[in-house]
Design a protein around this motif. Sequence first.
Motif, PDB file in Angstrom:
ATOM      1  N   GLU A 194       0.831  -1.199   0.000  1.00 19.61           N
ATOM      2  CA  GLU A 194       0.000   0.000   0.000  1.00 19.61           C
ATOM      3  C   GLU A 194       0.870   1.254   0.000  1.00 19.61           C
ATOM      4  N   TYR A 195       1.936   1.216   0.789  1.00 19.96           N
ATOM      5  CA  TYR A 195       2.881   2.345   0.771  1.00 19.96           C
ATOM      6  C   TYR A 195       3.576   2.451  -0.580  1.00 19.96           C
ATOM      7  N   LEU A 196       3.960   1.304  -1.146  1.00 22.05           N
ATOM      8  CA  LEU A 196       4.675   1.311  -2.424  1.00 22.05           C
ATOM      9  C   LEU A 196       3.790   1.856  -3.545  1.00 22.05           C
ATOM     10  N   THR A 197       2.546   1.366  -3.628  1.00 20.24           N
ATOM     11  CA  THR A 197       1.661   1.834  -4.686  1.00 20.24           C
ATOM     12  C   THR A 197       1.264   3.291  -4.492  1.00 20.24           C
ATOM     13  N   ALA A 198       1.169   3.725  -3.246  1.00 19.68           N
ATOM     14  CA  ALA A 198       0.875   5.143  -2.986  1.00 19.68           C
ATOM     15  C   ALA A 198       2.001   6.017  -3.513  1.00 19.68           C
ATOM     16  N   LEU A 199       3.235   5.590  -3.288  1.00 18.34           N
ATOM     17  CA  LEU A 199       4.390   6.339  -3.801  1.00 18.34           C
ATOM     18  C   LEU A 199       4.414   6.321  -5.328  1.00 18.34           C
TER      19      LEU A 199
END
Length: 412
Positions: A217-222
């Motif tokens: 979720e953090y990766l896709t948000a970035l």
Amino acid sequence: MVEAGEITPMDYWLVRLAFNLLGYATIFVPGYMMIRYLRKIRYDETAGPGFFQQLAKLCVFGKENEHQVDTGSPAKKGDSGGFSESAGLLVFCFLGLQGSYLTWGLLQERIMTFEYGETANGQGEKFKNSTFLVFINRILAFMIGVIVLFLKQQPPHTAPLFKYSFSSFSNIMSSWFQYEALKFVSFPTQVLAKASKVIPVMLMGKVVSKRTYEYHEYLTALMISFGVGVFLMTSQDVTHDSGRTTTISGVIMLVGYMSFDSFTSNWQGELFRKYKMSSIQMMVGVNMFSCMLTSVALIEQGGFVECVAFMFTHPTFVVHAVILSICSACGQLFIFYTIEKFGAVTFTIIMTLRQAFAIMLSCIFYGHPLTLLGIVGVLIVFIALFLRIYANQRARAVKLAREAAERSSANV
């Protein structure tokens, strides 16, 4: 008498902000003192059957003691039906949000950055009162919400009404900062900041709702923020005043917008989780306080008189304002429904994609060319979205398999 184009003290954003906050304080300060007093004397235990007594009880205490509220772990968003049903519902929310807010964005840019009454022989004037735009958006949304509230059966309402005031205040403040930002920064700069807010929303979720997120979720948000950023930064400025540059005031506006907006969605998500109200009940409660706060601020500053005079002088503004309000009201219906069904982060991802579409529409309407890097940025966003969907579906499948294995072991 103020001449057209003359700068007055109220044209400075810090002065306007101070007067707005002073107006809001005339409601919040007495309200806080009254709530504190009624809770101290336990007014809910002694209130009589009269209308005003019950209204005070509803505002301060709600009906928490009459209806047991499940404060346990919330159900997973979007899990009420099968995959196809959830996907169809998500597409419906996506299209509703895009249609409402893409139109709203184009009108917002038109109202705040272009002059009304401008002719070949004379200079026009810009509309300056952002609080009035917030007010007309909220009053129409409130009326539509009340109509739906009476036409459609709603679940029992248990939340104290005053709790809506928190998200109402943050909502009108984020909208005000958003309108005001267009006076100081270019449209792509504003959209870039808005597109990157998925990370502060997730951080706010950890603070407000104590939520945890997976690494993907953090990766896709970035990735989403980066992709939209690449697209926006390689696109030409689509605002009317192409020579305008980012200022310290503009940065403050954007930070204010992202901070308040991040709190709004997470606070509303927390209310949905705790009190199980419907999206329409949320819409009516929030907009009721928003109308109250903005109207008091406008009355104290003489804003209604100023804006009505502007409307009589420039009838085109009336058309733009009415359509803007309709889009805002419809958009709010989709906002609350999306947050209720899928959560704050999913809602923010949808709205992040809207930022890229908004720039594309501006390029079409204003003839700005798309660059190759800009197209690559859009592809990055969609790749990130598909990765997020895939990762969530895989995690859900693993969870269901684990639960099935545990039930099998228990039966043995």
